[in-house]
Design a protein around this motif. Sequence first.
Motif, short mmCIF file in Angstrom:
data_model
loop_
_atom_site.label_atom_id
_atom_site.label_comp_id
_atom_site.label_asym_id
_atom_site.label_seq_id
_atom_site.Cartn_x
_atom_site.Cartn_y
_atom_site.Cartn_z
N ASN A 1 1.00 -1.19 -0.03
CA ASN A 1 -0.07 -0.12 0.16
C ASN A 1 1.06 1.24 -0.01
O ASN A 1 0.56 2.31 -0.63
CB ASN A 1 -1.00 0.06 1.26
N ILE A 39 0.74 4.13 -2.70
CA ILE A 39 0.35 5.47 -2.59
C ILE A 39 1.54 6.52 -3.11
O ILE A 39 1.16 7.28 -3.84
CB ILE A 39 0.18 5.95 -1.03
N PHE A 89 -2.23 7.86 -4.28
CA PHE A 89 -2.75 9.05 -3.78
C PHE A 89 -3.54 10.19 -4.60
O PHE A 89 -4.44 10.71 -4.37
CB PHE A 89 -1.46 9.80 -2.79
N ALA A 91 -6.81 8.71 -5.38
CA ALA A 91 -7.89 8.79 -4.71
C ALA A 91 -8.25 10.28 -4.42
O ALA A 91 -9.28 10.50 -4.44
CB ALA A 91 -7.19 8.50 -3.09
N ILE A 92 -7.46 11.23 -4.58
CA ILE A 92 -7.73 12.68 -4.73
C ILE A 92 -8.59 13.00 -5.95
O ILE A 92 -9.53 14.02 -5.57
CB ILE A 92 -6.28 13.34 -4.62
N LEU A 127 -7.27 4.30 -2.67
CA LEU A 127 -6.12 4.83 -1.63
C LEU A 127 -5.05 3.61 -0.97
O LEU A 127 -3.89 3.56 -0.98
CB LEU A 127 -6.67 5.71 -0.42
N THR A 128 -5.91 2.52 -0.49
CA THR A 128 -5.34 1.39 0.07
C THR A 128 -6.04 0.05 -0.52
O THR A 128 -6.61 -0.56 -0.06
CB THR A 128 -5.17 1.17 1.42
#
Length: 124
Positions: free
Chosen positions: A6, A10, A15, A18-19, A49-50
């Motif tokens: 993870n 990320i 990341f 996800a954003i 994200l994960t």
Amino acid sequence: MNLFLNIIWIVFGGFVIAIEYIVSSVAMMLTIIGIPFGLQTLKLALVALTPFGTRVESSPTSNGCISLLMNVIWWFVGGIPIALTHLGFGLLFCITIIGIPFGIQHFKLAGLAFTPFGKTIINY
């Protein structure tokens, strides 16, 4: 091992993905009609994200016809391009042996992006 994978995910783009999902979710939630779609995009952001250590399953309490109808509307709102993007990245990552675990996670995200209604995320 999931924590290590993870962290790598990320750092190398998870990341940002996800954003992007969170920003699109907020944009969809500006209208009342878009709130259910924004909630599903938040589900995508959580998995994006994960993704390692999570599993996507059909919800035992899915609403049947309502989930089917919302999934069909979702396809036209943006589900097909999102799923195809994750499918493409999954194929790209699977070219190398090291990228196969990351490609598998993109395939999982593609499945969730194609039909997010009626699915639950389970952490293990």
